[in-house]
Design a protein around this motif. Structure first.
Motif, mmCIF file in Angstrom:
data_model
loop_
_atom_site.group_PDB
_atom_site.id
_atom_site.type_symbol
_atom_site.label_atom_id
_atom_site.label_comp_id
_atom_site.label_asym_id
_atom_site.label_seq_id
_atom_site.Cartn_x
_atom_site.Cartn_y
_atom_site.Cartn_z
ATOM 1 N N LYS A 249 0.171 0.925 3.169
ATOM 2 C CA LYS A 249 0.987 -0.206 3.426
ATOM 3 C C LYS A 249 2.356 0.008 3.315
ATOM 4 C CE LYS A 249 -2.539 -3.349 1.691
ATOM 5 N NZ LYS A 249 -3.160 -4.369 0.583
ATOM 6 N N PRO A 250 3.110 -0.475 4.163
ATOM 7 C CA PRO A 250 4.661 -0.243 4.370
ATOM 8 C C PRO A 250 5.042 -0.925 3.084
ATOM 9 C CG PRO A 250 4.195 -1.810 5.663
ATOM 10 C CD PRO A 250 2.817 -1.178 5.395
ATOM 11 N N GLN A 251 5.974 -0.004 2.175
ATOM 12 C CA GLN A 251 6.641 -0.557 1.009
ATOM 13 C C GLN A 251 8.024 -0.947 1.366
ATOM 14 O OE1 GLN A 251 5.192 -0.597 -1.926
ATOM 15 N NE2 GLN A 251 3.160 0.310 -0.755
#
Length: 788
Positions: A249-251
């Protein structure tokens, strides 16, 4: 079986000797080795058999890196434990350790198999990887591993059986799988908390098939086949793998400034030594944070033609002026360096400038000598301002006249004293008229007189006259050159004719008599002149002899050969008789005249005081100081210091004049600083080969397009038009020249300007501007800061 015991009594074999012995045996065809080790490193790899056979190693008591960089077709069995780095960078071998392994087992392995029949230490399996073109690496471990295992693992498969490890809270140690981005780990037993990007999964059919297919060979290899049933309960096993890129997941991006101030270390991690501005420096920077900055090095380096010219004439600047249409300025420029552009540069000089010309490596050198001849008729206006300083020069040869010319240009009063009836030194008195038109020399001598230099001929200088001249002038220059022929104490010296006397008589029109068969000792340029004049005076056959390969210029050698002369070398003279000349090896050359021409030496003892402070070399040549001075107010130049070519004498006269000028002005004497030659890698010869390959023009003034202008800006504007940031500007200067400037607020230090510059003007240097961020504490302040 090839057995090697590494202990002989109390003497231990070194690792190097062991590896060399193993390599020698493999080269000889050995395939099976029994190694009784005593801690030697790197046993077992990298090796290969000349016929591709498998190499077998049975090792006890090894040192670190067993099987490091092990190759395919190598099998290693270690009885007992092994220290750190087992299978380091394994590239295909099968390595079995029947005991515990130290830290970093399998580190960076990319092929083959590693079996460990016990425990493995910290950082086991770190940086394992898999090249898709080859089989993936495997590592099987019977018990457990230490902390930091499988850091940054990128590929391959690892099996941790966890046997006899129930006492450990984790069979993978602490902080396992940090940074893992690829590969699979099969583990049986307690597993610690894993990083968020590592999944712990149940086995699938493919996983069970892999474990079942390899478990038997592993247990047999480590000597534990009885454990097969216990370790084959697949319900006790888990599989670890990292998240794929798509699964992650993009942080959210943190505020780095806030993180560095509050989330990491209060005040910043380097706050005790640095005043951090907490700015995030991008990859591409301008201004202060550039790693490299461009430097416009116009004229910093000497071009090869300038560097190879003893007179230091910057020919590239002459061609730059011609390119700008400033022909008169180009012709005048050479006269700042020499008063003899026609007689020396354009006629007598071998033109070492052209030998070094960059253009010569592309097609043909620039026509430098011919351009010098074009300046022969150029007039120079005398200086408008004159000093009250008077300089006397003893010797009217090339070095003395070069110094006189330079000093007259600076406004001083100069008088040249010469013993001959005519000024000009060797050009007037010695060099054959066939090599230089006499009227050309006379015109250039007249130009020196027109500059205000006074000539005093027929002036014999002895000790008394020297002291009078020294009193009459603010400074004196000794430039009398070589005035006596050199020779060795051969038998029959009374039969010799001195070459210097012979040449002077010919040029004076005395028509000295010569024999029908003449031998000249010495095949340098002076010897060629003697041979030429001997033919001119009526000799039928001239032979030149020398102890070494003739040192004369090729064009002078060909000139004598065309006249019918011959050259004999090596020829070591032993005796001269009225009938001819003998060599030490018994050879005899018939001759009714032998002329020696192996160089000349000065005769300064005739007029210089007998002062031990005057340094000499071999009692003849003067050895001046760095300031060119031999005694207070007296300087030396030319062949009285060191024999050389005419162009060497011109350059030495120029440098001596520089020192004299500063002396009479009461300034500190600093030697002329000579530039370094421009590095060839800075020049774009390919650009000129592509853009300016053309036929050699008949007129040397039109040769400017072929000149590479090494180290001197030709104002092509390529940097201006190529800079991606438009950081470069061209500034016109009041004197008609220009400069290119790079704006640090726009420049990113990419180096394109240096890459496109055909002449090597732009360079890239490390950014010299200091970054004002480091604190300068006293010791007590530093202690308080650290305590906070």
């Amino acid at each position: 079986m090839f057995h090697i015991d590494t202990m002989e009594g109390h003497q231990r074999m070194s690792t190097q000797d062991l590896l060399l012995k193993i390599e020698e045996a493999v080269t000889g065809g050995e395939t099976d080795f029994e190694i009784t080790g005593s801690g030697q490193h790197d046993i077992g790899g990298p090796l290969w058999h000349p016929e591709g056979k498998t190499l077998h190693f049975h090792v006890t008591n090894p040192g670190q890196r067993v099987g490091s960089m092990c190759l395919d077709n190598t099998e290693i069995v270690v009885d007992g434990p092994a220290p750190a780095d087992v299978g380091w960078l394994n590239a295909g071998g099968k390595i079995t350790v029947r005991g515990d392994a130290g830290d970093t087992a399998g580190h960076c392995s990319s092929g083959g198999k590693i079996y460990i029949g016990g425990r493995a230490g910290a950082r086991t399996g770190s940086l394992m990887k898999h090249d898709p073109l080859y089989e993936e690496p495997e590592m099987w471990i019977l018990k457990n591993v230490g902390s930091f295992s499988f850091e940054f693992m990128g590929g391959g498969r690892v099996v941790v059986c966890g046997w006899d490890s129930s006492q450990f809270a984790s069979v993978l140690g602490e902080r396992a799988c940090v940074g893992m981005v690829g590969g699979l780990i099969y583990v049986r037993g307690e597993v610690p908390a894993l990083p968020d990007d590592i999944l712990c999964l149940d086995l699938e059919d493919e996983d069970r098939a892999f474990l079942a297919g390899g478990m038997g060979d592993f247990l047999d290899s480590v000597g534990k086949p009885e454990l097969a049933a216990e370790l084959s309960d697949w319900s006790e096993w888990k599989k670890l793998r990292p998240l794929t890129f798509a699964e992650k997941k993009p942080q959210p991006q943190p505020n780095l400034a806030d993180f560095r101030m509050t989330g990491w270390v209060r005040g910043g991690i380097f706050s005790d030594v640095a005043m951090d501005d907490f700015a995030v420096v991008p990859t591409v920077n301008k201004g202060l944070y550039r790693l490299r900055v461009p430097s416009w090095d116009n004229g910093k380096y000497a071009s090869p033609c300038e560097f190879n010219c003893p007179s230091g004439i910057p020919t590239q600047r002459r061609f730059d002026l011609l390119r700008e249409g400033k022909e008169e300025e180009a012709l005048q420029l050479v006269l700042q360096y020499t008063p003899f552009p026609g007689s020396v540069c354009g006629t007598l000089c071998p033109n070492p400038c052209m030998e070094g010309c960059t253009r010569g490596s592309i097609d043909e050198a620039i026509q430098i000598g011919a351009l010098g001849a074009k300046s022969a008729q150029t007039k120079v206006e005398p200086p408008k301002e004159h000093t009250d300083k008077s300089i006397g020069i003893i010797g009217g040869g090339v070095a003395g006249l070069s110094a006189a010319w330079q000093l007259a240009l600076r406004g001083h009063s100069v008088t040249v004293y010469d013993e001959g009836e005519k000024i000009g030194g060797k050009i007037e008195q010695v060099i054959p008229r066939s090599r230089i038109p006499h009227e050309l020399l006379e015109k250039e001598l007249q130009r020196i007189q027109d500059m205000g230099v006074k000539f005093v001929t027929g002036c014999h200088v002895d000790h008394e006259k020297f002291e009078k001249l020294r009193s009459a002038h603010n400074a004196l220059i000794v430039a009398t050159g070589g005035t006596k022929s050199r020779f060795f104490p051969w038998e029959g010296l009374e039969n010799l004719t001195m070459g210097l006397d012979f040449l002077k008589k010919v040029n004076a029109g005395e028509h000295p008599k010569v024999g029908r068969h003449v031998v000249v000792i010495g095949a340098g340029n002076s010897g060629m002149d003697v041979a030429s004049d001997a033919y001119e005076m009526g000799a039928e056959k001239v032979t030149l002899v020398d102890v070494q390969r003739p040192a004369a210029f090729q064009k002078e050698i060909h000139r004598i050969l065309d006249l019918g002369g011959s050259i004999v070398w090596p020829f070591v003279t032993s005796k001269i008789t009225p009938e001819g000349i003998y060599a030490k090896d018994g050879r005899f050359i018939e001759a009714d005249q032998v002329i020696v021409s192996i160089g000349e030496a000065p005769e300064t003892q005739k007029f210089l005081p007998d002062d031990p402070k005057i340094k000499r070399f071999r009692e003849d040549w003067l050895v001046p100081s760095e300031e060119k001075m031999i005694m207070p107010g007296v300087f030396a130049a030319g062949d009285v210091v060191k024999p050389g070519r005419l162009t060497d004498a011109i350059g030495d006269g120029l440098r001596t004049a520089h020192c004299v000028d500063r002396f009479v002005r009461g300034e500190a004497i600093t030697p002329v600083v000579e530039k370094k030659v421009i590095p060839m890698e800075r020049l774009s010869r390919a650009y000129f080969e592509k853009c300016h390959h053309c036929d050699l023009p008949e007129n040397p003034e039109e040769d400017h397009n072929r000149c590479v202008s090494c180290g001197t800006c030709r104002d092509c504007r390529m940097c201006l038009n190529s800079c991606p940031e438009k950081a470069i500007t061209r500034n016109a200067l009041p004197d008609g020249t220009w400069e290119y400037v790079s704006d640090p607020d726009k420049c990113i230090g990419c180096g394109i300007c240096a890459g496109v510059c055909p002449c090597g003007i732009w360079g890239l240097v490390d950014n010299p501007e200091p970054i004002p961020m480091y604190r300068t504490y006293g010791r007590e302040e530093m202690r308080k800061c650290r305590a906070q």
